[in-house]
Every structure is written in C-alpha cells, then in structure tokens.
Motif scaffolding. Structure first.
Motif, mmCIF file in Angstrom:
data_model
loop_
_atom_site.group_PDB
_atom_site.id
_atom_site.type_symbol
_atom_site.label_atom_id
_atom_site.label_comp_id
_atom_site.label_asym_id
_atom_site.label_seq_id
_atom_site.Cartn_x
_atom_site.Cartn_y
_atom_site.Cartn_z
ATOM 1 N N THR A 133 0.790 -1.234 0.000
ATOM 2 C CA THR A 133 0.000 0.000 0.000
ATOM 3 C C THR A 133 0.819 1.281 0.000
ATOM 4 O OG1 THR A 133 -0.195 -0.029 2.408
ATOM 5 C CG2 THR A 133 -1.955 -1.119 1.147
ATOM 6 N N VAL A 134 2.046 1.236 0.522
ATOM 7 C CA VAL A 134 2.859 2.453 0.621
ATOM 8 C C VAL A 134 4.126 2.352 -0.225
ATOM 9 C CG1 VAL A 134 4.033 4.063 2.178
ATOM 10 C CG2 VAL A 134 1.968 2.864 2.955
ATOM 11 N N LEU A 135 4.936 1.337 0.022
ATOM 12 C CA LEU A 135 6.234 1.223 -0.652
ATOM 13 C C LEU A 135 6.090 1.023 -2.159
ATOM 14 C CD1 LEU A 135 9.289 1.194 -0.199
ATOM 15 C CD2 LEU A 135 9.134 -1.269 0.114
ATOM 16 N N GLY A 136 5.230 0.109 -2.569
ATOM 17 C CA GLY A 136 5.055 -0.154 -3.997
ATOM 18 C C GLY A 136 4.661 1.084 -4.783
ATOM 19 N N PRO A 137 3.490 1.654 -4.495
ATOM 20 C CA PRO A 137 3.074 2.822 -5.279
ATOM 21 C C PRO A 137 3.932 4.064 -5.031
ATOM 22 C CG PRO A 137 1.428 2.295 -3.589
ATOM 23 C CD PRO A 137 2.456 1.198 -3.572
ATOM 24 N N GLY A 138 4.409 4.264 -3.799
ATOM 25 C CA GLY A 138 5.133 5.486 -3.479
ATOM 26 C C GLY A 138 6.609 5.471 -3.781
ATOM 27 N N TYR A 139 7.181 4.300 -3.972
ATOM 28 C CA TYR A 139 8.625 4.201 -4.256
ATOM 29 C C TYR A 139 8.858 3.521 -5.598
ATOM 30 C CZ TYR A 139 13.602 3.843 -3.218
ATOM 31 O OH TYR A 139 14.963 3.976 -3.256
ATOM 32 N N TYR A 140 8.494 2.254 -5.689
ATOM 33 C CA TYR A 140 8.720 1.517 -6.934
ATOM 34 C C TYR A 140 7.944 2.122 -8.091
ATOM 35 C CZ TYR A 140 10.644 -2.092 -3.842
ATOM 36 O OH TYR A 140 11.368 -2.778 -2.909
ATOM 37 N N GLY A 141 6.700 2.507 -7.838
ATOM 38 C CA GLY A 141 5.880 3.072 -8.900
ATOM 39 C C GLY A 141 6.448 4.352 -9.477
ATOM 40 N N TYR A 154 10.239 1.854 -14.625
ATOM 41 C CA TYR A 154 9.792 2.170 -15.976
ATOM 42 C C TYR A 154 8.317 1.825 -16.083
ATOM 43 C CZ TYR A 154 9.127 1.874 -20.993
ATOM 44 O OH TYR A 154 8.637 2.042 -22.254
ATOM 45 N N ASP A 155 7.512 2.808 -16.377
ATOM 46 C CA ASP A 155 6.077 2.618 -16.603
ATOM 47 C C ASP A 155 5.400 1.857 -15.449
ATOM 48 O OD1 ASP A 155 3.829 3.080 -18.210
ATOM 49 O OD2 ASP A 155 4.052 1.160 -19.260
ATOM 50 N N GLY A 156 5.908 2.058 -14.215
ATOM 51 C CA GLY A 156 5.302 1.418 -13.051
ATOM 52 C C GLY A 156 5.496 -0.077 -12.981
ATOM 53 N N ARG A 157 6.550 -0.596 -13.595
ATOM 54 C CA ARG A 157 6.749 -2.050 -13.657
ATOM 55 C C ARG A 157 7.616 -2.556 -12.504
ATOM 56 N NH1 ARG A 157 7.918 -2.380 -20.141
ATOM 57 N NH2 ARG A 157 5.866 -1.598 -20.749
ATOM 58 N N PHE A 197 18.676 -16.101 -2.764
ATOM 59 C CA PHE A 197 19.262 -14.878 -3.324
ATOM 60 C C PHE A 197 18.853 -13.604 -2.586
ATOM 61 C CE2 PHE A 197 18.794 -17.980 -6.790
ATOM 62 C CZ PHE A 197 20.141 -18.166 -7.092
ATOM 63 N N ALA A 198 17.915 -13.690 -1.638
ATOM 64 C CA ALA A 198 17.413 -12.539 -0.885
ATOM 65 C C ALA A 198 16.825 -11.491 -1.823
ATOM 66 C CB ALA A 198 18.508 -11.937 -0.004
ATOM 67 N N VAL A 199 15.865 -11.905 -2.631
ATOM 68 C CA VAL A 199 15.169 -10.995 -3.552
ATOM 69 C C VAL A 199 13.689 -10.974 -3.172
ATOM 70 C CG1 VAL A 199 14.485 -10.589 -5.949
ATOM 71 C CG2 VAL A 199 16.809 -11.374 -5.434
ATOM 72 N N ASP A 200 13.190 -9.785 -2.831
ATOM 73 C CA ASP A 200 11.778 -9.616 -2.479
ATOM 74 C C ASP A 200 10.967 -8.982 -3.606
ATOM 75 O OD1 ASP A 200 11.886 -10.641 0.186
ATOM 76 O OD2 ASP A 200 12.875 -8.786 0.800
ATOM 77 N N THR A 201 11.599 -8.109 -4.375
ATOM 78 C CA THR A 201 10.911 -7.387 -5.444
ATOM 79 C C THR A 201 11.874 -7.199 -6.605
ATOM 80 O OG1 THR A 201 9.530 -6.208 -3.852
ATOM 81 C CG2 THR A 201 9.700 -5.237 -6.037
ATOM 82 N N ILE A 202 11.346 -7.295 -7.819
ATOM 83 C CA ILE A 202 12.127 -6.989 -9.014
ATOM 84 C C ILE A 202 11.492 -5.775 -9.679
ATOM 85 C CG2 ILE A 202 12.937 -7.786 -11.269
ATOM 86 C CD1 ILE A 202 12.839 -10.655 -10.139
ATOM 87 N N VAL A 203 12.317 -4.780 -9.944
ATOM 88 C CA VAL A 203 11.863 -3.522 -10.515
ATOM 89 C C VAL A 203 12.508 -3.340 -11.885
ATOM 90 C CG1 VAL A 203 11.886 -1.003 -10.223
ATOM 91 C CG2 VAL A 203 11.693 -2.495 -8.225
ATOM 92 N N GLN A 204 11.717 -2.943 -12.871
ATOM 93 C CA GLN A 204 12.303 -2.584 -14.162
ATOM 94 C C GLN A 204 12.647 -1.106 -14.091
ATOM 95 O OE1 GLN A 204 9.980 -3.128 -17.738
ATOM 96 N NE2 GLN A 204 11.760 -2.769 -19.013
#
Length: 178
Positions: free
Chosen positions: A17-25, A29-32, A49-56
């Motif tokens: 609710t906060v980190l995704g839209p407010g940081y990654y979004g 690139y294009d909110g991916r 590998f300690a990976v929680d999120t992949i951001v383009q």
C-alpha cells in the motif's frame, strides 16, 4: 499464526500500500515492478538470493531488491540490523541474508508514527564488501526469541552512509494511497 507470519503479513501490507506505489511506482519504468512472494520460483529467489521485489528501471534493467521494513513507533533508529545467521537452532543452522544475498540493492525502510516510510536504498554488493572485513567490530543482536533464533550485527547507519552508496527517500503514505 506465528509472530513471524503476523509480522510478515504486516510488512507485505506496508509494501503493497505504501512502498510499492510510493517508491517503486515512481522510479520504475512505466510502473513495472513485481513482488516475489508466490509461485515455485519465488521461494528460491527469496531463500537463496534474498530478492523480495524486481523492478524494471527507467533504462530497462531488472533490479533485484531485498526489503527490510521495520517499526518501533517514536523510536529514532541509529543502526541497521544486518542478519548474519538466519537460523541458529542446532541441526538447522543457516547463513543470514548478508552472507547469501545477491540482490542489487537493500531497501531498508523505517515506518514512522505517521505511517510514512523513511527509506534508504543501499548498494547491496558494496555493503557486503564493506561489512564482512569489519563484522567483528559491530555489536551482535540475537539470537532473537523467534522460531529460527536469527542473529546478526547492529551496524551504525552513519557508518554505512559514509562508506557505501546509499540513497535516502521519504515515502509519504498519504501520497502513495492517492
């Protein structure tokens, strides 16, 4: 439900609710961006590998992020808790994410009383390279009173900032929800 499961559910709620839209979004690139929490490969990406999120990224790179979202309302953090031992139970010992992690970045976020996030994006490989020769100089934490009895080191935020590429950013919960 265990304390770990409750805490993990809380962290995912903050992330979603906060980190995704407010940081990654904002920075992707294009909110991916993709959260790695379900599916056959998800477990491997997290545990090996300690990976929680992949951001383009805006230039097209796929950036792997290890996330730490912590809370203690009203407390002003001076240290990061960096896990060196994921499990210390006899017969089940395993290394912590500071040893096995291969993410590009560690995103360490401190939840404020307002619900906002004080985030620090840290170059993970540079952090590991800097940390391990100095590991014995940092105070330990744990074993925690949890199922796995995790342990690690309390590392001053100021020392990391002075030695490792780090990018701070506030994420405002109200703006993220808009």
């Amino acid at each position: 439900m265990s304390d770990f499961e409750r805490d993990n559910e809380w962290q995912r709620g903050i992330r979603d609710t906060v980190l995704g839209p407010g940081y990654y979004g904002v920075f992707s690139y294009d909110g991916r961006y993709v959260y790695i929490n379900k599916g056959r490969l998800a477990h491997t990406l997290q545990k090996r590998f300690a990976v929680d999120t992949i951001v383009q990224s805006k230039n097209g790179d796929a950036l792997c992020i290890e996330e730490k979202i912590v809370r203690w309302p009203g407390y002003h953090y001076q240290t990061y808790a960096l896990e060196t031992h994921s499990c210390t139970k006899p017969g089940h010992e395993s290394p912590g994410w500071m040893e096995y992690g291969q993410a590009d970045y560690l995103l360490y976020c401190f939840v404020q009383e307002s619900g906002d996030l004080d985030c620090r994006l840290i170059d993970f490989a540079a952090l590991q390279k800097w940390f391990w020769p100095l590991v014995e100089t940092f105070p330990t934490f744990g074993p925690l009173d949890t199922l796995n009895r995790s342990m690690g080191r309390k590392v001053p935020i100021a020392a990391v900032k002075a030695s490792v590429p780090t990018w701070p950013r506030m994420v405002f919960a109200e703006k993220a929800a808009a």
